[in-house]
Motif scaffolding. Structure first.
Motif, short mmCIF file in Angstrom:
data_model
loop_
_atom_site.label_atom_id
_atom_site.label_comp_id
_atom_site.label_asym_id
_atom_site.label_seq_id
_atom_site.Cartn_x
_atom_site.Cartn_y
_atom_site.Cartn_z
N ASP A 97 -10.02 -3.89 -11.29
CA ASP A 97 -9.67 -2.89 -10.29
C ASP A 97 -9.83 -3.55 -8.91
OD1 ASP A 97 -9.53 -0.84 -8.52
OD2 ASP A 97 -11.44 0.06 -9.08
N ARG B 169 0.80 -1.22 0.00
CA ARG B 169 0.00 0.00 0.00
C ARG B 169 0.84 1.28 0.00
NH1 ARG B 169 -5.66 -0.19 0.63
NH2 ARG B 169 -5.47 1.97 0.00
N LEU C 36 -14.80 1.89 0.51
CA LEU C 36 -15.14 0.79 1.40
C LEU C 36 -14.45 1.01 2.74
CD1 LEU C 36 -16.58 -2.08 1.39
CD2 LEU C 36 -14.27 -2.98 1.30
N SER D 211 -10.65 1.51 1.05
CA SER D 211 -10.41 2.76 0.32
C SER D 211 -11.56 3.67 0.69
CB SER D 211 -10.39 2.50 -1.18
OG SER D 211 -11.68 2.10 -1.61
N GLU D 212 -11.60 4.84 0.10
CA GLU D 212 -12.71 5.73 0.42
C GLU D 212 -14.05 5.12 0.04
OE1 GLU D 212 -10.31 6.39 -1.81
OE2 GLU D 212 -11.63 5.71 -3.41
N PHE E 208 -9.98 -2.54 -6.00
CA PHE E 208 -10.88 -1.96 -5.01
C PHE E 208 -12.35 -2.23 -5.31
CE2 PHE E 208 -6.93 0.36 -4.68
CZ PHE E 208 -6.66 0.15 -3.35
N SER E 209 -12.65 -2.61 -6.58
CA SER E 209 -14.05 -2.89 -6.89
C SER E 209 -14.47 -4.26 -6.38
CB SER E 209 -14.29 -2.76 -8.39
OG SER E 209 -13.53 -3.73 -9.07
N PRO F 244 -15.06 -5.66 -1.36
CA PRO F 244 -16.03 -6.22 -0.40
C PRO F 244 -16.05 -7.74 -0.41
CG PRO F 244 -17.06 -4.56 -1.79
CD PRO F 244 -15.68 -4.75 -2.30
#
Lengths: 538, 333
Positions: free
Chosen positions: A400, A235, A489, A486-487, A402-403, A406
């Motif tokens: 991506d 990160r 999640l 991330s913003e 971050f998508s 979850p």
């Protein structure tokens, strides 16, 4: 053909569950291997002085944490077992179970609320310190937090060991007029010596894979462990080669420790089954009484301190405003949804594995049964950060990262909680199978009907226990969400960590109190459901 | 069945934010302090939205270096149209990723101490790194980088992590340009003065203003904030005899953003008064474009670097990994 189909079908859910675990862990390893070989020279170059210092610090902090947890625990456990009956004893033992139920992040907040630069003890400590109290970052902070978790755990496990000393031996010792020294040497030490390697090994393992404590209390590159370095490589640096190299070392290290642990015959999941006081004859002189009392009071203060600090500093926060903030609502919603999904998954996986194991051992396939068994416990060896890291580097080739965050967070947390869920479900499932298997066979009740009519009514409760426990674990997790958050999640622990990072200490304290209460409530529900279940069966 | 309903509801809840918006949207990734309540973000968002009749979405990512890492990580699937807040130390590396498109805008508004010609990256402000000290806690501030490195280790400084933060990287390059081959040794000495290493500038500055440390790594322009907004001369920049490392902050359009007509419009807006007027007194940096208002006289009272230091972008790209590793190695000892 129909017979073979019938014999495999009951195993299907178990096989699917095992498949989920294998894919999750295998995928992570695959991702790491592919990435490592893509850039082999850099992955090898990452084995540098920094890496050596990381390994050294990881081992050093684990070793010291184990030492400072186990040695005092011997004195405390002995004191508690020498006084089987006194007012508040069972309260102390219950209190000592609380740290294990608290998320590491909340415990870290408790330690900071006491010993941090703005902590409750800071004014006092500043008067001894040249130039003001510098705060408890670095090795000292990590040790205090680890001992807060592990001293009570070690105490409970050692009290359990001491409780196995037969009452007759104690009576004999008392009749022979043995003093504290002699009975320690002749009666208690042999029992303790047998238990200590396992207890110490378990604590060492927990500390070597500790992430949240080191992340929040480390305070710089000098006090960083492998797990934190993996997170930072991904990160901070986006240095995949380094992340892969670090992960390989982390896995090697945990494998060595776990192999050692299994050799020692330790209980890797760390559950203490306390015998509630029964009649014991112990002669305690006034000097020993004083020593024992001091041991117990000091341990009590050390364990209760951070908890009191969490409550005190949490109540000082502007809770009304926090509770009405939309960022809090979003984080709470996200946390609850992820925890419910993950707990449902964990309990279902555990059920399927328990069913497959009992079916295959019942039909004589012991090899298969042991696979369903080890499949579950293997998960404990692989730290969640490692699984997260593996998938992180793998997924970025396809989408991506971050998508899909979850899904990853829920899945990894579910699999991590699964061994604990299995422990709640398996005994009940095996007992029910023994009672109903022949009846179902003769009546021809199978599949969905058997699940609905026979198993669900009996297993509802253990399922709920497993669910609540898994939900608490998932709710308190910062490891996987630190990688994938991330913003878009943010869970409650992530929000808390963010507020800590921007030094909004009051907010962080308020959030820690709430998060601690959530998790503690869930664990208490799980405990209560589990106990009722045992009583009903016993 | 109820279980299934819970699951479905859960998944649905997670998907809600993905539903598309109707008006034109511009997504801008930037560093955290840019979009803070007191930062330039809110004001700039309002001005540009009034001008473009669109929706500007700011996404805050810790600090400048983390910003580049984030875009690298997301690769071609990034949602960013604009990345705002890289600096010239990172532009060569950012260019190599192939994830940024030529701006295609007129650069005549740009004004910097040196001439600017880059096709992709457009500057929006500049400044000089400096050690800011609290005059009430520190009587004799260091007068050079050497004095900072070799000074009393009980007088602490908060610095930023060069792996995430552009000021952190700036200090690393500053030390490199003064100490050269001796940098590792300098860091080993400086390490004892470092109270803590924060991931971003905001955390470090927050610790400093709370009085946790008498010094912090920031910019020569930071005291202007305290003079103008707080009417105090308490916090001052220490002038260093070796000179100060310079930072030019830039914005750029991603290859994904190139198809969004709002992106180029935003970059053009960035070099003009609508954006630049907000910079000096919200981002507390020197403007790099055309302003309508005059600079507050407080800016005349600030430390003027005797010499400005700056590596070429290519040189940083070539050595950044090695130099950061050297830093990690020294700091972990």
């Amino acid at each position: 053909m129909s017979t073979s189909a019938r014999s495999v079908r009951p195993l299907l859910p178990g096989i699917v569950s095992l498949g989920v675990i294998v894919v999750l862990i295998g995928g992570a390893f695959g991702g790491l291997l592919v990435e490592g070989f893509r850039d082999l020279s850099r992955a090898i170059a990452a084995f540098d002085g920094y890496m050596l210092r990381l390994i050294r610090f990881t081992l050093l902090q684990a070793l010291l944490s184990t030492l400072f947890s186990v040695v005092p625990a011997i004195a405390v456990a002995r004191a508690l077992s020498r006084h089987p009956v006194f007012w508040g004893r069972s309260f102390i033992l219950k209190l000592f179970a609380v740290p294990l139920a608290l998320p590491a992040l909340v415990a870290a907040m408790g330690v900071l609320a006491l010993f941090g630069r703005a902590g409750l003890f800071a004014p006092l400590l500043s008067s001894f310190w040249d130039g003001g109290w510098p705060g408890i970052y670095g090795l000292a902070g990590i040790l205090v937090a680890h001992v807060f978790f592990n001293l009570p755990l070690a105490t409970r496990l050692l009290v359990e060991a001491l409780d196995t000393v037969p009452g007759d031996q104690l009576r004999l010792a008392s009749q022979l007029g043995m003093g504290a020294g002699a009975s320690f040497r002749l009666i208690e030490w042999p029992v303790l010596r047998a238990a200590i390697p396992g207890v110490a090994g378990l604590i060492f393992m927990l500390c070597i894979t500790s992430f949240t404590i080191v992340l929040t209390l480390g305070g710089g590159p000098a006090a960083s462990t492998l797990e934190v370095a993996i997170y930072q490589a991904l990160r901070f640096d986006f240095d995949l080669a380094r992340a892969v190299a670090l992960t390989v070392i982390q896995i090697a290290l945990t494998l060595v420790v776990v192999t050692g642990l299994i050799r020692l015959g330790a209980n890797v999941t760390g559950e203490a089954n306390l015998v509630v006081a029964r009649q014991r004859y112990v002669n305690v002189g006034p000097q020993e009484l004083l020593f024992n009392a001091i041991c117990i009071v000091l341990a009590l203060l050390f364990v209760a301190g951070p908890m009191v600090a969490i409550v005190v500093s949490g109540l000082k926060a502007d809770l009304g405003r926090l509770l009405s903030e939309s960022s809090f609502h979003r984080a709470l919603g996200t946390s609850l949804v992820l925890a419910v999904v993950s707990a449902t998954l964990a309990a279902t996986l555990a059920w399927a594995l328990a069913a497959a194991r009992s079916y295959s051992s019942g039909s004589g396939a012991t090899f298969l049964a042991s696979i369903f068994d080890t499949g579950a416990s293997f998960v404990l060896v692989v730290p969640p950060i490692v699984i997260g890291a593996g998938w992180f580097v793998l997924l970025r080739h396809f989408t991506d990262v971050f998508s899909v965050a979850p899904i990853m967070v829920a899945l990894v947390n579910a699999v991590m909680a699964m061994p604990f869920a299995l422990r709640a479900i398996r005994p009940a499932h095996d007992a029910a199978a023994e009672r109903h298997d022949r009846l179902c066979l003769s009546l021809g009740i199978t599949g969905w009907n058997r699940l609905r009519l026979i198993e669900w009514p009996v297993l509802r409760r253990p399922f709920a226990t497993a669910f609540a426990f898994a939900m608490a674990l998932s709710l308190g997790d910062l490891g996987v969400i630190a990688l994938f958050g991330s913003e878009g999640l943010k869970t409650l622990p992530y929000l808390l960590y963010e507020r800590m990072g921007s030094y909004r200490t009051a907010d962080a304290a308020g959030l820690a109190l709430l998060l601690g209460l959530f998790c503690l409530t869930l664990i208490m529900i799980a405990d209560w459901l589990g106990r009722e279940e045992k009583d009903a069966r016993g | 069945m109820r279980l299934f309903a819970t699951l479905t509801a859960g998944v649905a809840l997670l998907l809600v934010p993905c539903v598309a918006q109707a008006k034109g949207t511009l997504t801008v990734y930037t560093y955290e302090s840019f979009i803070a309540e007191w930062g330039p973000g809110p004001q700039i968002e309002k001005t540009f939205e009034a001008e473009c009749d669109c929706d500007v979405k700011f996404v805050g990512v810790a600090d400048g270096v983390a910003l580049l890492n984030r875009v690298k990580l997301e690769g071609t699937s990034t949602k960013a149209d604009i990345v705002l807040g890289l600096d010239t130390n990172l532009t060569a590396e950012a260019r190599e990723t192939g994830l940024f498109a030529p701006s295609g805008i007129d650069l005549s508004n740009v004004s910097l101490p040196e001439k600017w010609t880059d096709e992709i990256f457009v500057p929006f402000d500049y400044g000089y790194f400096a050690v800011i000290y609290d005059t009430e806690a520190l009587k004799t501030p260091p007068a050079s980088l050497k004095e900072l490195v070799e000074g009393d280790s009980s007088e602490k400084i908060v610095i930023q992590d060069p792996r995430t933060s552009t000021p952190g990287l700036g200090l690393l390059l500053w030390v490199k340009s003064v100490y050269g081959d001796q940098s590792a040794g300098a860091w080993e000495k400086l390490k004892d003065r470092v109270l803590t290493v924060t991931p971003g500038w905001s955390e470090a500055y927050g610790l400093f203003t709370k009085g946790e440390a008498p010094m912090v790594l920031s910019y020569t322009t930071s005291p202007a904030y305290h003079m103008i907004a707080e009417d105090t001369d308490r916090y001052q920049a220490a002038a260093f005899s070796e000179g100060h490392y310079m930072q030019i902050e830039v914005g750029a359009i991603t290859t994904n953003g190139a198809s969004n007509p709002l992106a180029a419009k935003f970059l053009e807006f960035m070099t003009g008064p609508g954006f630049q007027d907000a910079i000096p007194e919200t981002n507390w940096m020197y403007p790099a474009g055309k302003m309508d208002t005059a600079l507050n006289p407080a800016f005349d009272k600030l430390v003027k670097p005797s010499k400005s230091l700056l590596f070429s972008s290519e040189e940083v790209a070539k050595n950044r990994k090695e130099w950061v590793d050297e830093w990690l190695d020294a700091m972990s000892k």
